[in-house]
Write an enzyme that holds these catalytic residues in place. Structure first.
Site, PDB file in Angstrom:
ATOM      1  CG  ASP A  40       7.133  41.408  36.115  1.00  0.00           C
ATOM      2  OD1 ASP A  40       6.149  40.841  36.598  1.00  0.00           O
ATOM      3  OD2 ASP A  40       7.048  42.144  35.119  1.00  0.00           O
TER       4      ASP A  40
ATOM      5  CE1 TYR B  33      12.342  25.730  37.263  1.00  0.00           C
ATOM      6  CE2 TYR B  33      13.649  24.782  39.008  1.00  0.00           C
ATOM      7  CZ  TYR B  33      13.332  25.846  38.198  1.00  0.00           C
ATOM      8  OH  TYR B  33      14.003  27.040  38.329  1.00  0.00           O
TER       9      TYR B  33
END
Ligand code: NAP
Length: 486
Positions: A211, A131
């Site tokens: 995950d 970002y």
């Protein structure tokens, strides 16, 4: 209980449903007598349309510099104006390095998890990672985004997660990363977390691969207390956690920096509900509760939070996102606001009440962050080349070009997998090759001139788009191997 000296806070109503949510939160905060003086400022759509490309005008920046505390509604970026989101601009301008997103089971808000006591916080690094927005086209058909993770950035946010645990009486902090694949970037975050954890022996610290964290959050969310993670992981995980407790209408957040804090709902402008007095203002109200605790107004925060929980427990006044907009049972945003104010002074029957202490925000030295290794050297260079050649002719060409220089070709990879020397892989190559050259003398510390000489020879024949030196710090390689590289 009005107070003599008021605390100034910048109030940004925002776009879409923002003004309705902010009005609700402001009425409640004023009604509790928290002693806040609002400085109402603009940002977002109307500002973009006035021709200010950042979406944040000077007056708003000046107000935040003065107040150092913001309660804001969501901001939109109108199509055709402004390339960057005004939200991201605000978070970055004031270096709010941590995005804190708590979720807890809400009484009277049925979800598949009701009764399991979900009460967790995602602490997301808020400035770095993908970002940072550093993107380049590498070739006409290959794009790149740089994932930047710093030691200082990782230390600030992981430390804040442990401080938050202490201030809220929480027992554990889980660090969620993909360090098994991105050993240097996500790995730095994990290693920094492990080092910081040693200073907080009273808090259980553990690591979970991101995950699996998503999987565990859906399977057994009650096992989590605080999760600290990198920016993109946190973006995804925190939307997931909002959904566990009834959706975006219930998810508040705080963007915390060393100097400035910005409180806002996780949700956006939900334009289809704008101006209808129907939306759920809880996320903004709870963002206001977080703000009051940040400002040390613990009693006012508890009064509002308890009244909100009591209102939901009573079940007489719930918004359309909970009971259905067309059910005939939904109350308006205004009615919900008034019900909360009417419940000031009551304590929830079922929802647990937490004890809060002041949060210690990490305030690292403003000096430029750096680490000085005892020994460092350059052992090679990766030259990134755009080429329509297949790996073997490209490799042979580069080997010939490197002759007579201080470097030799070690391997070529395509999107991370070694394709030269051939390892029998089935890589579907694109026109973007990473060509790894290493020093012929294994003890050498390559000079810039060594690399320029090679680059000049390569550049005379092939189109290169960037180069990375291969550093070694205190004997440890500062780069990773390609998939399949020996
Ligand atoms: P959104 O505005 O969060 O809305 C998505 C959906 O979430 C809504 O349609 C609604 O669901 C539900 N929802 C959101 N807030 C709610 C509330 N307070 N009460 C009840 N339901 C609520 O997401 P989006 O549609 O993706 O984004 C719209 C705009 O907001 C975009 O321009 C985006 O850039 C901007 N945005 C701003 C911020 C910010 O300023 N921090 C954050 C995110 C997005 P149902 O349709 O199911 O009823």
């Amino acid at each position: 209980m009005a107070e003599l000296t008021k605390i100034p806070v910048t109030l940004i109503p925002g776009d879409g449903i923002g003004p309705e949510c902010i009005e609700s939160a402001r009425r409640i905060i004023d009604a509790v007598g928290a002693g806040i003086e609002w400085e109402i400022c603009d940002a977002g759509e109307s500002v973009f349309k006035r021709g200010i490309p950042s979406g944040v005008p000077r007056e708003t920046i000046d107000s935040i510099r003065r107040t150092r505390c913001v309660l804001k509604g969501p901001l939109g970026t109108p199509v055709g104006y402004g390339e960057k989101s005004a939200n991201v601009t605000l978070r970055k301008l004031f270096e709010t390095f941590a995005n804190v997103r708590p979720v807890r089971e809400m009484p009277g808000v049925p979800t598949p998890y009701s009764g399991r006591g979900i009460d967790l916080v995602v602490v997301r690094e808020n400035v770095e990672d993908l970002y940072a927005g550093i993107e380049h086209m590498q070739t006409p058909s290959v794009a790149q985004c740089l994932k930047l993770i710093s030691h200082k950035g990782s230390e600030k946010v992981t430390r804040l997660a442990f401080e938050l645990a202490r201030s809220e009486g929480r027992k554990s902090v889980a660090c969620a990363t993909k360090s098994n694949i991105m050993k240097l970037t996500e790995g730095m975050f994990k290693r920094t977390f492990e080092a910081v954890a040693k200073e907080y022996p009273d808090i259980q610290a553990w690591h979970v691969i991101v995950d699996n964290c998503a999987h565990q959050l859906v399977k057994k969310p009650e096992q989590f207390d605080i999760i600290v993670t990198t920016n993109m992981n946190g973006d995804i995980l925190s939307d997931l956690t909002s959904a566990l407790i009834g959706g975006l209408g219930f998810a508040p957040s705080a963007n915390l920096g060393s100097e400035v804090a910005i409180f806002e709902a996780v949700h956006g402008t939900a334009p289809k509900y704008a101006g209808k007095n129907l939306i759920n203002p809880t996320a903004v109200i709870l963002s206001g509760v977080m703000m009051l605790r940040y400002l040390g107004k613990f009693d006012a925060a508890a009064t509002i939070e308890n009244a909100l929980l009591v209102t939901l427990e009573e079940g007489k006044c719930r918004t359309g996102d909970v009971v259905g907009y067309d059910s005939g049972l939904a109350c308006t945003t205004t009615e919900y606001t008034e019900a909360i104010i009417a419940n000031f002074g009551k304590t929830p029957r079922t929802a647990p009440v937490r004890e809060y202490k002041p949060l210690v925000i990490p305030r690292p030295s403003p000096a430029l962050a750096t680490i000085h290794p005892t020994k460092r050297r350059v052992v090679g260079a990766d030259i990134f080349i755009e080429s329509e050649l297949l790996p073997v002719p490209l490799g042979q060409s580069l080997e010939a070009l490197a002759e007579g220089t201080a470097l030799k070709l070690k391997m070529i990879s395509n999107r991370g997998t070694q394709v030269y020397p051939d390892k029998g892989t089935l890589t579907d190559c694109v026109d973007h090759y990473r060509c790894r050259f290493i020093a012929r003398d294994p003890n050498a510390d390559l000079t810039d001139q060594d690399i320029y000489t090679l680059l000049q020879k390569v550049g005379a024949v092939h189109r290169w788009m960037h180069i990375e030196k291969l550093p070694e710090f205190d004997g440890q390689p500062g780069f990773t191997k390609a998939q399949g590289e020996d």
